[in-house]
Enzyme design. Sequence first.
Site, PDB file in Angstrom:
ATOM      1  N   ASP A 209       0.841  -1.199   0.000  1.00  0.00           N
ATOM      2  CA  ASP A 209       0.000   0.000   0.000  1.00  0.00           C
ATOM      3  C   ASP A 209       0.875   1.249   0.000  1.00  0.00           C
ATOM      4  O   ASP A 209       2.089   1.174   0.118  1.00  0.00           O
ATOM      5  CB  ASP A 209      -0.898   0.006   1.243  1.00  0.00           C
ATOM      6  CG  ASP A 209      -0.087  -0.050   2.527  1.00  0.00           C
ATOM      7  OD1 ASP A 209       0.344   1.017   3.004  1.00  0.00           O
ATOM      8  OD2 ASP A 209       0.126  -1.170   3.061  1.00  0.00           O
ATOM      9  N   ASP A 211       0.697   3.613   2.394  1.00  0.00           N
ATOM     10  CA  ASP A 211       0.464   4.204   3.702  1.00  0.00           C
ATOM     11  C   ASP A 211      -0.745   5.125   3.571  1.00  0.00           C
ATOM     12  O   ASP A 211      -1.721   4.722   2.960  1.00  0.00           O
ATOM     13  CB  ASP A 211       1.730   4.911   4.222  1.00  0.00           C
ATOM     14  CG  ASP A 211       1.748   5.003   5.742  1.00  0.00           C
ATOM     15  OD1 ASP A 211       1.521   3.958   6.385  1.00  0.00           O
ATOM     16  OD2 ASP A 211       1.966   6.094   6.281  1.00  0.00           O
TER      17      ASP A 211
END
Length: 292
Positions: A209, A211
């Site tokens: 991802d 973040d």
Amino acid sequence: MVKAVLGVIGGSGVYDLPGLEDVREERMSSPWGEPSDALRIGRIGDTPVVFLARHGRGHRLSPSGIDYRANIDALKRAGVTDLVALSACGSFRQELYPGLFVLVDQFVDRTVGRASSFFGNGCVAHVSMAHPVGPGLQARILAAAEAEEIPVRKGGTYVCMEGPQFSSYAESLTYKAQGYDVIGMTNMPEAKLAREAEITYATIAMVTDFDCWHPEHGAVDVASVVAVARANAAKAARLVSRLARDLPAEREPCPAGSDQALDGAIMTAPTHRDAGLMAKLDAVCARVLADV
């Protein structure tokens, strides 16, 4: 000659190691506590391999609840010389996208309250962490990734947060501004302890991802992380299999000195060392204690 034994720590989404042959499970006893799970001991090709699920099968353990000292001690007792940490992480850079593997070479420790050393009162030691990742092992991982055509980026800094919550927006922006590359919750104190145990350590940070700093992506959630982690796990198994098959039978000297990290590190005079602590250090300090 020291026989090379490859250790693999599986992080989120990696609870087994496909391709491991002649497998036996062993509940390794450690004076430091209870390891996360039974060790799965076998081989890939001719290389002995020891696998440990960091969070335990079924993901029972939170990042703060893992007994990192017991894990590293158990792997040391199993003969592990070279250790690959498979770790899910968030990214602070547009070019480090979900699905990419990052071979980090530096760490920033932002954890709190975790036991981060085998040493302490009764036997004081100061081990260098200037170069926590073994360059030779990392180079072999890079070669294996390229051979398997797995997208990979060499180099980067991994900041380790305590968790289990994901970053706040302000934290994410701060870490990005400081120039860090990826963020996770488990490589510290794991890398420190591996260094103290004279095990050569390298991380494969598997991006799941962005973040929460990225303006075009929402907040991090478990469902999206798990989905990418599962896809990453299959690639990680291929990479580790290639790495193991190409690993020399004999342990290679580490250019960063991980195989001799305790040389000159112990400050406490032999006559003033605590007997109880020294008994617990029998595996970690096996090489240097043999010379006493």
